[in-house]
Design a protein around this motif. Structure first.
Motif, PDB file in Angstrom:
ATOM      1  N   GLN A  46       0.821  -1.201   0.000  1.00 37.77           N
ATOM      2  CA  GLN A  46       0.000   0.000   0.000  1.00 37.77           C
ATOM      3  C   GLN A  46       0.859   1.256   0.000  1.00 37.77           C
ATOM      4  OE1 GLN A  46      -2.994  -0.331   3.031  1.00 37.77           O
ATOM      5  NE2 GLN A  46      -3.767  -2.227   2.190  1.00 37.77           N
ATOM      6  N   VAL A  47       1.800   1.266  -0.914  1.00 40.32           N
ATOM      7  CA  VAL A  47       2.664   2.442  -1.026  1.00 40.32           C
ATOM      8  C   VAL A  47       2.005   3.497  -1.911  1.00 40.32           C
ATOM      9  CG1 VAL A  47       4.823   1.273  -0.522  1.00 40.32           C
ATOM     10  CG2 VAL A  47       3.998   1.318  -2.882  1.00 40.32           C
ATOM     11  N   PHE A  48       2.677   4.618  -2.038  1.00 41.10           N
ATOM     12  CA  PHE A  48       2.157   5.780  -2.757  1.00 41.10           C
ATOM     13  C   PHE A  48       1.717   5.409  -4.183  1.00 41.10           C
ATOM     14  CE2 PHE A  48       3.354   9.733  -5.235  1.00 41.10           C
ATOM     15  CZ  PHE A  48       2.254  10.475  -4.827  1.00 41.10           C
ATOM     16  N   GLN A  49       0.503   5.728  -4.510  1.00 39.31           N
ATOM     17  CA  GLN A  49      -0.066   5.560  -5.858  1.00 39.31           C
ATOM     18  C   GLN A  49       0.001   4.127  -6.381  1.00 39.31           C
ATOM     19  OE1 GLN A  49       1.890   8.754  -8.095  1.00 39.31           O
ATOM     20  NE2 GLN A  49       0.205  10.135  -7.570  1.00 39.31           N
ATOM     21  N   GLU A  50      -0.061   3.173  -5.479  1.00 28.90           N
ATOM     22  CA  GLU A  50       0.017   1.780  -5.926  1.00 28.90           C
ATOM     23  C   GLU A  50      -1.340   1.280  -6.424  1.00 28.90           C
ATOM     24  OE1 GLU A  50       1.382  -1.026  -3.002  1.00 28.90           O
ATOM     25  OE2 GLU A  50       0.964  -2.722  -4.317  1.00 28.90           O
ATOM     26  N   ILE A  51      -1.349   0.801  -7.619  1.00 18.74           N
ATOM     27  CA  ILE A  51      -2.531   0.145  -8.196  1.00 18.74           C
ATOM     28  C   ILE A  51      -1.996  -0.771  -9.298  1.00 18.74           C
ATOM     29  CG2 ILE A  51      -3.017   1.978  -9.885  1.00 18.74           C
ATOM     30  CD1 ILE A  51      -6.005   1.546  -9.295  1.00 18.74           C
ATOM     31  N   ASP A  52      -2.735  -1.805  -9.638  1.00 17.62           N
ATOM     32  CA  ASP A  52      -2.195  -2.756 -10.608  1.00 17.62           C
ATOM     33  C   ASP A  52      -2.326  -2.206 -12.031  1.00 17.62           C
ATOM     34  OD1 ASP A  52      -1.340  -4.851 -12.120  1.00 17.62           O
ATOM     35  OD2 ASP A  52      -2.373  -6.381 -10.922  1.00 17.62           O
ATOM     36  N   GLN A  53      -1.347  -1.411 -12.410  1.00 21.79           N
ATOM     37  CA  GLN A  53      -1.412  -0.696 -13.686  1.00 21.79           C
ATOM     38  C   GLN A  53      -1.304  -1.626 -14.892  1.00 21.79           C
ATOM     39  OE1 GLN A  53       0.527   3.305 -11.689  1.00 21.79           O
ATOM     40  NE2 GLN A  53       1.617   2.370 -13.370  1.00 21.79           N
ATOM     41  N   VAL A  54      -0.553  -2.701 -14.702  1.00 19.62           N
ATOM     42  CA  VAL A  54      -0.386  -3.639 -15.816  1.00 19.62           C
ATOM     43  C   VAL A  54      -1.723  -4.302 -16.145  1.00 19.62           C
ATOM     44  CG1 VAL A  54       0.671  -5.844 -16.464  1.00 19.62           C
ATOM     45  CG2 VAL A  54       2.076  -4.015 -15.521  1.00 19.62           C
ATOM     46  N   GLU A  55      -2.429  -4.734 -15.096  1.00 23.64           N
ATOM     47  CA  GLU A  55      -3.746  -5.357 -15.329  1.00 23.64           C
ATOM     48  C   GLU A  55      -4.725  -4.351 -15.895  1.00 23.64           C
ATOM     49  OE1 GLU A  55      -4.968  -8.424 -15.516  1.00 23.64           O
ATOM     50  OE2 GLU A  55      -2.848  -8.854 -15.327  1.00 23.64           O
ATOM     51  N   LEU A  56      -4.649  -3.134 -15.374  1.00 23.80           N
ATOM     52  CA  LEU A  56      -5.551  -2.079 -15.843  1.00 23.80           C
ATOM     53  C   LEU A  56      -5.368  -1.845 -17.338  1.00 23.80           C
ATOM     54  CD1 LEU A  56      -7.453   0.165 -14.713  1.00 23.80           C
ATOM     55  CD2 LEU A  56      -5.455   1.640 -14.678  1.00 23.80           C
ATOM     56  N   MET A  57      -4.122  -1.846 -17.764  1.00 22.21           N
ATOM     57  CA  MET A  57      -3.815  -1.538 -19.162  1.00 22.21           C
ATOM     58  C   MET A  57      -4.018  -2.738 -20.091  1.00 22.21           C
ATOM     59  SD  MET A  57      -3.066   1.467 -20.088  1.00 22.21           S
ATOM     60  CE  MET A  57      -2.802   3.056 -19.327  1.00 22.21           C
ATOM     61  N   ARG A  58      -4.038  -3.929 -19.508  1.00 21.83           N
ATOM     62  CA  ARG A  58      -4.086  -5.121 -20.362  1.00 21.83           C
ATOM     63  C   ARG A  58      -5.304  -5.098 -21.294  1.00 21.83           C
ATOM     64  NH1 ARG A  58      -0.611  -9.083 -19.452  1.00 21.83           N
ATOM     65  NH2 ARG A  58      -0.512  -8.925 -17.198  1.00 21.83           N
ATOM     66  N   GLY A  59      -6.423  -4.669 -20.755  1.00 26.15           N
ATOM     67  CA  GLY A  59      -7.636  -4.658 -21.562  1.00 26.15           C
ATOM     68  C   GLY A  59      -7.694  -3.524 -22.566  1.00 26.15           C
ATOM     69  N   CYS A  60      -6.783  -2.572 -22.455  1.00 22.87           N
ATOM     70  CA  CYS A  60      -6.808  -1.405 -23.350  1.00 22.87           C
ATOM     71  C   CYS A  60      -5.672  -1.425 -24.349  1.00 22.87           C
ATOM     72  CB  CYS A  60      -6.654  -0.105 -22.566  1.00 22.87           C
ATOM     73  SG  CYS A  60      -7.731   0.069 -21.203  1.00 22.87           S
TER      74      CYS A  60
END
Ligand SMILES: Cc1ncc(C[n+]2csc(CCOP(=O)(O)OP(=O)(O)O)c2C)c(N)n1
Ligand SMILES: [Mg+2]
Length: 550
Positions: free
Chosen positions: A110-124
């Motif tokens: 839970q560090v600064f601005q952590e979110i699963d960006q790779v998964e988020l982008m996979r669909g796009c």
């Protein structure tokens, strides 16, 4: 022994790959990469929303037929890219985005601005990757560019964890051999048997038709397409963004007869475009149930999974296959074959143009959008780049404004994204500084990325922006739509406040003089906006793309 950080390796690789322009918004952990890109001589254009960076890239790629690059900070910087990357995916456009992310060594804490960006982008995206080893950065970057561009183009996302960006490595340990490895320029020929099948289908056909798309642009096959159209006499239609590959005023172009030509054709050659909703899936009711379907596409999976069975599948590059067809039809097909068919389209075209259609301006109040668009059409240079966004603006614009040069028409596109117009204008002008770039925007969609006026002004990217100010989102004759009204936004004053030139127009006769004054400001290197008050009642009626509309 010189040491380099991951950030510096990225910047050096981009320079070695020949990246000349890059769109971004600064922010951790990307700052050092961005600063090094500046040092490497890349033109760094800082925009006002990451979405706009991806849109600008898209226009840039479409005009240059090369991959384009954008960068965003971690977390919200990357999530702001999402619509831009999704738009590029649905439009098959080679946008390569670098996103900062929280450090690999800290994932899950839970560090600064952590979110699963790779998964988020996979669909796009067509492809996503993450930096995990500094030695491999040149390879990963070159692969990203190759993946974006080869076959059916598409966007690529590279996730850049903070610790990778700031870690150091002896530069001799890096494998630089990948950096700048030329993009594969392959032009696969079509299977000769299928090419021959298409030639014999052309010999049997009475009413053949070409429906082309952006594949012709990516393959730079426009002159071959024009040669084929002229040698065979086959009439052509393009997708809205595929316009200009052969000039819209070519003698074998019958724009007003699109629906009947689609319905009556007995052989449909789908050339470098998907059989998606934009062309009614090349299926009934828009196309005849008994028509023969031939399809030329670089991607075999596209052909294999087409919405309608493809009788003559030709997997290959548009330019290469058109070359084969030009050879194949020699002595077998001439424009004489389809004279009667073209005559029918020609006569219908004449009739339609002389009759007052449903979309003719009937003005008893504010200016009809069509009148504004006609003024822009008559004012634009023949080789102007038109970026069109909005709903009524887009639909009326499709019917009103032609395009004569390949890749010079940029629209909201198959994803139907509002807000692309102005950022497209920015990217287009950066790609083609010597061309006239005209952004034609609905007032609602303009608001979505209006601050890109500031980007254009700060970076001296002179654009002409024309707004159809109908007081809200879409036409609404009965004033019945929820959340439709926006009031009459003074985008002209906004443009002036940001340092540009603004004009507000309420009378039809004032449109052209305002365009002329605005163009003069553009010629002096400024950004100019003409805000034309249009009729809120004007609603496009014509072929719709889907079962419901906004
Ligand atoms: C990003 C996004 N949000 C919402 C929509 C839904 N939508 C489709 S058309 C439209 C209205 C466009 O209005 P405007 O830009 O003013 O153009 P006009 O139709 O009035 O010419 C909206 C909101 C969309 N397509 N894209
Ligand atoms: Mg509007």
């Amino acid at each position: 022994m010189a040491e380099l950080t991951g950030s510096e390796i990225i910047a050096k690789c981009l320079a070695k790959e020949g990246v000349a322009d890059l769109f971004y918004i600064m922010g951790g952990p990307m700052l050092l990469a961005e600063a090094t890109c500046i040092k490497e001589g890349i033109r760094m254009i800082d925009v006002r929303h990451e979405q706009a960076a991806a849109f600008a890239c898209q226009a840039y790629s479409r005009l240059k037929q090369i991959p384009s690059v954008c960068m965003a900070a971690s977390g919200p910087g990357v999530t702001n890219l999402v619509t831009g990357m999704a738009n590029a995916l649905v439009d098959c456009c080679p946008v390569v985005a670098f996103g900062g992310s929280s450090p690999l060594s800290q994932f899950g804490r839970q560090v600064f601005q952590e979110i699963d960006q790779v998964e988020l982008m996979r669909g796009c995206c067509k492809y996503v990757d993450r930096l995990i080893n500094l030695k491999r950065i040149p390879q990963q970057i070159n692969f990203a560019l190759q993946k974006a561009m080869t076959g059916k183009p598409g966007p690529v996302y590279i996730d850049c964890p903070g610790d990778m960006l700031y870690q150091k490595i002896d530069e001799n340990l890096i494998d630089w051999s990948y950096a700048g490895r030329p993009l594969v320029d392959s032009r696969p020929l079509g299977d000769p048997r299928q090419v021959a099948a298409l030639v014999s289908a052309l010999q049997k056909a009475e009413r053949p038709l070409i429906v082309s798309g952006s594949g012709v642009i990516w393959s730079r096959a426009w002159s071959e397409m024009q040669q084929f159209v002229e040698a065979s006499g086959v009439p052509f239609y393009t997708t809205p963004q595929g316009r200009g590959v052969v000039p819209d005023d070519h003698e074998y172009s019958y724009l007003a007869m699109r629906s009947s030509a689609f319905r009556d054709a007995d052989l449909i050659i789908v050339l470098g475009t998907r059989m998606n909703y934009i062309i009614g899936h090349a299926s009934p009711p828009r196309f005849g149930p008994n028509a023969t379907i031939a399809r030329i596409d670089i991607d075999s999976a596209e052909i294999a999974t087409a919405a309608r069975y493809v009788d003559i599948p030709i997997v290959g590059d548009c330019k290469a296959v058109l070359g084969q067809l030009l050879e194949g039809i020699k002595g077998k097909i001439t424009p004489g074959n389809y004279k009667a068919w073209r005559q029918k389209l020609h006569d219908g075209e004449q009739q339609k143009r002389s009759a007052a259609g449903a979309n003719r301006p009937a003005e008893d109040g504010d200016i009809h959008p069509v009148r504004m668009l006609e003024a822009v059409r008559d004012f634009a240079n023949r080789d102007a780049i038109l970026c069109v966004d909005g709903q009524e603006t887009l639909n009326f614009g499709r019917q009103t404004m032609p395009t004569f040069s390949p890749g010079h028409r940029l629209n909201s596109g198959p994803f139907g994204t509002m807000g692309v117009g102005l950022p497209f204008g920015v990217g287009a002008k950066v790609a083609c500084p010597d061309k006239q770039v005209i952004v034609v925007h609905g007032d609602g969609s303009m608001g979505m990325n209006a601050m890109e006026m500031d980007t254009a002004i700060r970076h001296k990217i002179p654009l002409l922006i024309v707004i159809s100010l109908n007081g809200g989102w879409t036409g609404d004759p009965k004033r019945e739509k929820p959340g439709r009204d926006l009031g009459y936004m003074r985008y002209d004053l906004m443009c002036e406040a940001l340092g540009g030139y603004g004009q507000y127009v309420t009378k039809p006769e004032d449109i052209t003089p305002a365009l002329e004054r605005a163009q003069k400001a553009v010629d002096e290197g400024r950004v100019a906006l003409v805000n034309v008050r249009t009729d809120y009642r004007a609603r496009f009626s014509g072929a719709s793309f889907s079962d419901y509309s906004t």
